[in-house]
Scaffold this active site. Structure first.
Site, short mmCIF file in Angstrom:
data_model
loop_
_atom_site.label_atom_id
_atom_site.label_comp_id
_atom_site.label_asym_id
_atom_site.label_seq_id
_atom_site.Cartn_x
_atom_site.Cartn_y
_atom_site.Cartn_z
N LYS A 248 1.07 -1.03 0.47
CA LYS A 248 0.24 0.42 -0.19
C LYS A 248 1.10 1.59 0.51
CE LYS A 248 -3.19 1.92 2.81
NZ LYS A 248 -4.05 2.56 4.15
N LYS A 260 -10.65 12.62 8.25
CA LYS A 260 -10.51 11.80 9.77
C LYS A 260 -10.39 13.42 10.33
CE LYS A 260 -7.08 8.32 8.29
NZ LYS A 260 -7.34 7.28 9.06
N ASP A 271 1.34 6.17 5.60
CA ASP A 271 -0.23 5.35 5.08
C ASP A 271 0.58 4.47 3.87
OD1 ASP A 271 -1.77 3.66 5.63
OD2 ASP A 271 -3.17 5.20 4.52
N ASP A 330 -12.82 6.54 4.08
CA ASP A 330 -11.25 6.60 3.80
C ASP A 330 -10.81 5.06 4.64
OD1 ASP A 330 -9.17 7.00 5.33
OD2 ASP A 330 -10.01 7.53 8.24
N GLU A 332 -9.40 3.01 2.09
CA GLU A 332 -9.15 4.01 0.72
C GLU A 332 -7.91 2.45 0.60
OE1 GLU A 332 -8.04 5.05 3.31
OE2 GLU A 332 -5.88 4.51 3.18
N ARG A 334 -7.92 -0.43 1.13
CA ARG A 334 -8.26 -1.82 0.19
C ARG A 334 -8.88 -2.03 -1.50
NH1 ARG A 334 -12.60 -1.94 4.54
NH2 ARG A 334 -11.32 -1.31 5.59
N1 BES Z 1 -4.51 3.73 6.87
C1 BES Z 1 -5.94 3.64 7.60
C2 BES Z 1 -5.61 3.19 8.59
C3 BES Z 1 -5.12 3.00 10.09
C4 BES Z 1 -6.15 3.88 10.93
C5 BES Z 1 -3.54 3.31 10.00
C6 BES Z 1 -5.20 4.30 11.94
C7 BES Z 1 -2.95 3.72 11.63
C8 BES Z 1 -3.82 3.80 12.47
C9 BES Z 1 -7.14 3.88 6.60
O1 BES Z 1 -6.66 3.91 5.57
C10 BES Z 1 -8.53 3.54 7.55
O2 BES Z 1 -8.15 4.82 7.06
N2 BES Z 1 -9.08 2.61 7.69
C11 BES Z 1 -10.38 2.77 8.21
C12 BES Z 1 -10.81 1.70 7.78
C13 BES Z 1 -12.94 2.66 8.01
C14 BES Z 1 -12.68 3.98 7.55
C15 BES Z 1 -14.07 1.43 8.08
C16 BES Z 1 -10.01 3.03 9.73
O3 BES Z 1 -9.48 1.92 9.79
O4 BES Z 1 -10.65 3.57 10.26
ZN ZN Z 2 -5.05 4.75 4.26
MN MN Z 3 -7.91 5.55 5.24
#
Ligand code: BES
Ligand code: ZN
Ligand code: MN
Length: 481
Positions: A248, A260, A271, A330, A332, A334
């Site tokens: 990623k 966020k 990220d 958010d 994104e 996947r």
């Molecule tokens: N990059 C984030 C995952 C992440 C979150 C990494 C916090 C480190 C700390 C990812 O893109 C994301 O935002 N995931 C969301 C998914 C949700 C919207 C289903 C998450 O984990 O909150």
């Molecule tokens: Zn992310």
């Molecule tokens: Mn995200």
């Protein structure tokens, strides 16, 4: 660049600014008056307890660092890597330049020790002006016995450590300095230097290929996306396997329209850690030359809420033909991985491993000590776990069962990009599985392990470079019988 050497002489004749001597819990150590220090309780041998002696009697070394190593029965290469990393960090803070380790063991230990020394040398504050951080100049091992293969092992340690630090440098760069195009540039340069093939797909090509999921994420940013492809072909391949490493590469994750909270958002520069790790792995693979064909795929985008950004409710068509309802912009990672994995399959990869800072949920599930591992194939899972064990990168298997698909239902498209409240790391993995299709695949969620919020004795605050070493070891082990 740290100079690496071997000193084959008795410890009292070893020349060094500091000689590191591991001290084990409950083991007798009478040299340097240590017996008395143990008796009075000053030295216990507990892990990473350090006692620095200056000009110890009868020693050529200027200092001896008695380094707590814990219980001898629990001491392994992972512990040694940490011990050396911590010792190097302790000593460099005291301006010590030339370090020697009293080495118990052989080649494997020498390799881990060098890795520890190089990893401990990494600092994340390169961009502070007037930063003339003193680094260690030379690291040597003084083997206890007639150990063989030390030169080669130390060279391997250097390659591994430097590859991991390369990934850490990339991950640590702020998003204004590490855009998708800059990542592509870094990939081209690295590949050029090491004799790897590198190709970068730009937006127009991705449009032709129908990468609607990736492009949907990219469209909210002024920065154009890039899909980095780095190819390693062994001179003489063992078998027909072709391992695809997908990482990623979200250079900044604001969340997009599903933005966020501002607190902690600055951390989302990391990220792209999964992509950086796959690039680091390729760097080492180019030098260690395993017999397996390996190609890295790093989809790079910036996830921003610009005027052209995709909206919740948008439906995009992925390269595989599946339609995806974007419930949450958010989620994104996947989306871009779906198209990168489809492309990797199209390129002929027979086995896939992806690494991604994919979900906050994996941090809730496993904390910061284990990578979350999901697998569609037991054989590949066991190999990745074995590689991780050998390299001291901790990973924990998570479920990936059909029942969880119940959480991924869309009324309007083939699949939504998020599940409900429960099992967030698992539903993310289930989403990816739809795009791995029948190709044996392992997914590594590194959201909790790619970044240290606080420094450890053996590693600075910031990017960790996980899972670089595991990916290299996997390529060396091969992915088929
Ligand atoms: N990059 C984030 C995952 C992440 C979150 C990494 C916090 C480190 C700390 C990812 O893109 C994301 O935002 N995931 C969301 C998914 C949700 C919207 C289903 C998450 O984990 O909150
Ligand atoms: Zn992310
Ligand atoms: Mn995200």
């Amino acid at each position: 660049m740290m100079q690496l050497t071997i000193q084959r002489k008795p410890l009292d004749r070893v020349e060094a600014d500091a000689l590191i001597i591991p001290v084990f819990e409950g083991r007798k150590e009478e040299r340097f008056g240590a017996g008395e220090l143990i008796e009075t309780g000053e030295i216990t041998g507990k892990p990473l307890e350090f006692t620095l002696l200056h000009h110890p009697a009868g020693m050529a070394a200027k200092r001896v660092l008695l380094a707590g190593a814990g219980k001898a029965g629990k001491f392994d290469t992972a512990e040694l890597r940490k011990l050396v990393g911590a010792a190097v960090r302790y000593l460099k803070a005291r301006s010590v330049k030339r370090i020697v380790l009293a080495l118990e063991g052989g080649a494997e230990e020498a390799c881990a020790a060098v890795e520890g020394a190089i990893l401990g040398g990494f600092e994340p504050d390169r961009l502070k002006t007037g930063n003339d951080k003193k680094n260690v100049e030379a690291f040597a091992v003084a083997p206890a016995g007639k150990a063989n293969g030390l030169e080669e092992a130390m060279e391997r340690g250097r390659i591994m450590g430097e590859a991991q630090n390369f990934a850490r440098e990339l991950a640590n760069e702020p998003a204004n300095r590490m855009t998708p195009m800059k990542m592509a540039q870094a990939a081209r340069q690295m590949a050029g230097e090491l004799g790897l093939e590198c190709e970068v797909l730009e937006q127009a090509e991705m449009e032709k290929l129908g990468m609607g999921a990736l492009l949907g994420v990219a469209q909210g940013s002024a920065e154009p996306p890039a899909l980095i492809v780095i190819r390693y072909k062994p001179v003489e391949a063992k078998g027909n396997a072709h391992l695809g490493l997908v990482g990623k590469g979200v250079t900044f994750d604001s969340g997009g329209i599903s933005i966020k909270p501002s607190e902690g958002m600055e951390k989302m520069k990391y990220d792209m850690s999964g992509g950086a790790a796959m690039m680091g792995a390729m760097r080492a693979i180019a030098q260690l030359k395993p017999a397996t064909r390996v190609t890295a795929f790093v989809p790079c985008v910036e996830n921003m809420p610009g005027a052209r950004a995709q909206r919740p409710g948008d439906i995009v068509t992925a390269m595989s033909g599946k339609t995806v309802e974007v419930i949450n912009t958010d989620a994104e990672g996947r989306l871009i991985l779906a198209d990168a994995m489809a492309y990797a399959r199209k390129q002929g990869c027979t086995h896939l491993v992806d690494a991604a800072t994919l979900t906050g949920a994996i941090v809730v599930a496993l904390g910061h000590y284990n990578v979350g591992l999901f697998a569609s194939d037991d054989g590949l899972r066991d190999r990745v776990l074995a590689a991780a064990k050998a390299e001291g990168e901790r990973m924990w298997p998570m479920p990936l069962e059909e029942d969880y698909k119940e959480y991924l239902k869309s009324a309007f498209a083939d699949i939504p990009n998020v599940g409900g409240r429960w099992g967030g790391a698992i539903t993310a993995a289930m989403f990816l599985k739809e795009f791995a299709e029948d190709t044996p695949w392992v997914h590594l969620d590194i959201a909790g392990t790619a970044w240290l919020d606080d420094a450890k004795p053996f590693m600075a605050k910031g990017p960790t470079g996980v899972p670089v070493r595991t990916m290299v070891r996997l390529a060396e082990m091969g992915v088929e019988e």
